[in-house]
Write a protein that holds these residues in place. Sequence first.
Motif, mmCIF file in Angstrom:
data_model
loop_
_atom_site.group_PDB
_atom_site.id
_atom_site.type_symbol
_atom_site.label_atom_id
_atom_site.label_comp_id
_atom_site.label_asym_id
_atom_site.label_seq_id
_atom_site.Cartn_x
_atom_site.Cartn_y
_atom_site.Cartn_z
ATOM 1 N N SER A 173 -0.143 0.819 5.286
ATOM 2 C CA SER A 173 0.644 1.445 6.352
ATOM 3 C C SER A 173 1.655 0.463 6.921
ATOM 4 C CB SER A 173 -0.284 1.952 7.462
ATOM 5 O OG SER A 173 -1.145 2.973 6.994
ATOM 6 N N ILE A 225 9.553 3.995 13.463
ATOM 7 C CA ILE A 225 8.242 3.984 12.801
ATOM 8 C C ILE A 225 7.450 5.234 13.181
ATOM 9 C CG2 ILE A 225 6.015 2.805 12.699
ATOM 10 C CD1 ILE A 225 7.550 0.159 12.998
ATOM 11 N N HIS A 226 7.455 5.564 14.475
ATOM 12 C CA HIS A 226 6.705 6.742 14.934
ATOM 13 C C HIS A 226 7.240 8.023 14.295
ATOM 14 C CE1 HIS A 226 5.663 4.334 18.801
ATOM 15 N NE2 HIS A 226 4.873 4.030 17.810
ATOM 16 N N CYS A 229 6.202 0.091 6.535
ATOM 17 C CA CYS A 229 7.142 -0.035 7.656
ATOM 18 C C CYS A 229 8.200 -1.113 7.432
ATOM 19 C CB CYS A 229 6.380 -0.359 8.947
ATOM 20 S SG CYS A 229 5.249 0.932 9.502
ATOM 21 N N GLU A 255 1.148 0.143 13.694
ATOM 22 C CA GLU A 255 2.379 -0.372 14.304
ATOM 23 C C GLU A 255 2.126 -1.236 15.533
ATOM 24 O OE1 GLU A 255 2.088 3.948 15.880
ATOM 25 O OE2 GLU A 255 1.611 2.846 14.053
ATOM 26 N N LEU A 279 11.872 -0.326 7.682
ATOM 27 C CA LEU A 279 12.303 0.100 9.014
ATOM 28 C C LEU A 279 12.446 -1.079 9.975
ATOM 29 C CD1 LEU A 279 9.960 3.209 9.389
ATOM 30 C CD2 LEU A 279 12.379 3.186 8.698
ATOM 31 N N ALA A 298 6.203 8.338 10.648
ATOM 32 C CA ALA A 298 4.764 8.404 10.367
ATOM 33 C C ALA A 298 4.319 9.841 10.109
ATOM 34 C CB ALA A 298 3.984 7.820 11.539
#
Length: 304
Positions: free
Chosen positions: A64, A87-88, A68, A117, A71, A91
């Motif tokens: 995970s 990121i949010h 990221c 995160e 980003l 997801a």
Amino acid sequence: MTEKLNMPVITSMEVMPVAGYDSMLMTLSGAHAPVFTRNLVILRDSFGHTGIGEIHGGDYTKESLEACIPLVMNQPVMRYRNILDAIHKAAKRAADDDGEGIQTLDISKLKYVVKSEWAIECALLDLVGQALGMRMCDLLGEGKQRDRVEVLGYLFYVSDRHKAEELHYLDESDSSDPWFRMRREKMLSHEEIVAQARCLHDKYGFRNFKLKGGVFSGAYEMETVRALKKAFPEGRINIDPNGAWSLQEAVDLCRDMKNVLTYVEDPCGPESGYSSREIMTEFKNAVQIPVATNMIATDWRQFY
């Protein structure tokens, strides 16, 4: 704009799995493995600063975090909130994540509760503080409030590692340090847990303790708690059974413990169609002892 203000940008992001030795510590879900794992996030920026964050271990969390990286790379450090927002938004909830977190005591869902995160956010804030020459307490709060913070000692029942020789738990029986010798050995009785607390007090200065419960019967564990309070009458003694007790059992066990327990962490979980939050409210109203949780409020929506 970034060049005009000469803001640092992120030049690299590394996810580093690490592991350390553990003892056969007992919990509701069984015993700790011979090693524990964590994931480190290491960010570097164009000013030469390094920011570090850390989070639970495991391949799911590592993957995970690595997803990221595109980003995060080449983004201005000062726009860390924008990075987190990206990121949010990118997801996606895993197919078998029902959003209930671990309030149903399914420890296999812990990987969905621990948001990867968070490690990136900590590393970003580390870089922001270095760029501005500010401590974290100044950056996020109202500045330094105290010079020292007292922490408690976390006590565990420890099973007999010789029952699982094939797992190769570390043997420190020949150490010259009393705590190193003790921490790998069986500690299941009230007297052995008190000895564990005394040893931690002597080595690290702990005066307050929390016992990891949910291992034996609630009545047995309360006897251990009473023994600890007797040994440390001025200490703050707490217990965390990870929601192992029913509401009625938790009330019966804790109703007469006001002068022994400072608080109870996750004494009970959901039952009879009521959420953990509702059950915990009933418990607190019945016993008038403060409660704490890290199991039943793991998503912002759960606070409403």
